[in-house]
Write an enzyme that holds these catalytic residues in place. Sequence first.
Site, PDB file in Angstrom:
ATOM      1  N   ASP A   1      -6.866   2.511  -9.416  1.00 49.83           N
ATOM      2  CA  ASP A   1      -5.692   2.979  -9.603  1.00 49.83           C
ATOM      3  C   ASP A   1      -5.425   3.744 -11.028  1.00 49.83           C
ATOM      4  O   ASP A   1      -4.541   4.881 -11.170  1.00 49.83           O
ATOM      5  CB  ASP A   1      -4.553   2.064  -9.256  1.00 49.83           C
ATOM      6  CG  ASP A   1      -4.840   0.722 -10.081  1.00 49.83           C
ATOM      7  OD1 ASP A   1      -5.986   0.453 -10.649  1.00 49.83           O
ATOM      8  OD2 ASP A   1      -3.854   0.146 -10.197  1.00 49.83           O
TER       9      ASP A   1
ATOM     10  N   THR B   1       2.159  -4.858 -10.471  1.00 49.86           N
ATOM     11  CA  THR B   1       2.105  -6.254 -10.649  1.00 49.86           C
ATOM     12  C   THR B   1       1.860  -6.407 -11.905  1.00 49.86           C
ATOM     13  O   THR B   1       2.275  -7.374 -12.605  1.00 49.86           O
ATOM     14  CB  THR B   1       0.966  -6.696  -9.571  1.00 49.86           C
ATOM     15  OG1 THR B   1       1.582  -6.694  -8.293  1.00 49.86           O
ATOM     16  CG2 THR B   1       0.870  -8.071  -9.861  1.00 49.86           C
TER      17      THR B   1
ATOM     18  N   ALA C   1       0.819  -1.119   0.002  1.00 48.85           N
ATOM     19  CA  ALA C   1      -0.138  -0.024  -0.121  1.00 48.85           C
ATOM     20  C   ALA C   1       0.989   1.174  -0.055  1.00 48.85           C
ATOM     21  O   ALA C   1       1.701   1.329   0.792  1.00 48.85           O
ATOM     22  CB  ALA C   1      -0.884  -0.012   1.328  1.00 48.85           C
ATOM     23  N   LYS C   2       0.546   2.278  -0.712  1.00 47.15           N
ATOM     24  CA  LYS C   2       1.015   3.722  -0.743  1.00 47.15           C
ATOM     25  C   LYS C   2       0.428   4.608  -0.140  1.00 47.15           C
ATOM     26  O   LYS C   2      -0.764   4.682  -0.262  1.00 47.15           O
ATOM     27  CB  LYS C   2       1.290   4.032  -2.462  1.00 47.15           C
ATOM     28  CG  LYS C   2       2.005   5.410  -2.342  1.00 47.15           C
ATOM     29  CD  LYS C   2       3.314   5.409  -1.999  1.00 47.15           C
ATOM     30  CE  LYS C   2       4.390   4.801  -2.875  1.00 47.15           C
ATOM     31  NZ  LYS C   2       4.712   5.572  -4.206  1.00 47.15           N
TER      32      LYS C   2
END
Length: 246
Positions: A97, A121, A12-13
Amino acid sequence: MNIAVDIGNSSAKVAVYKNYQSIFTVRWSISDLLTELTGLFLRYPGIVNSIISSTCNNYNDIAGFLKRNTEYFIDFNYKTPVPLVNKYKTPHTLGPDRLASAVGGASLFPGENLVIFDFGTAITIDIVTQSGEFMGGNISPGLSMRFKALNAFTDKLPLKSQVESYNLIGEDTDTAIIAGVQNSVIFEINGYIKEITEKYKEIKVLFTGGDGNYFAKRVKNPIFANCDLVVYGLNNILEYNVQNKN
């Protein structure tokens, strides 16, 4: 202050913003996220607005924490108002995203055609027009996924990983895998850039994601690299909705 949380497939960012400027950015493992966020809110008690985006389904505990601890909360999805026109034919299937990075790119370069490569990914390639339209794009396996696929779907090929220095042609099985996987991504990127720039003429190329800087150094065309483009876009979406909530 705002907090933006982007939960990906493996990590997670998290970023804290004040007046559109990032004052804290970090990447945490998903398993540690709730504990780390608790500490972060103690460190920045001025956080009042929050937004979360997730590519996984099980994030209710994180969303619930943000909702309880901020005055205004957005669980970002395809129904959330954004400062772009979404032309995707199936917006409910669009990864949040991808849309967030498109908003981030358009916020940095308003009035310009953009192609945004996100190296995570998966590798996504998305187009935003100078008139502020998100046109969609393509999805292909990311670098790590390509290495793992060769190992998983063959009996004898070993699992290799990204290296800094390699040749065009491998000299043994290990270097053949490394050169094959890493060069395939570079050739793919250069091919996309060539075809897209022929269609859109004046277009800015943006790289983001965990491997964004790595590939920005290895392609032919001028690149703008920003590994925090998704959380930057999330913050802009949050500000857009805060300003228009009344």
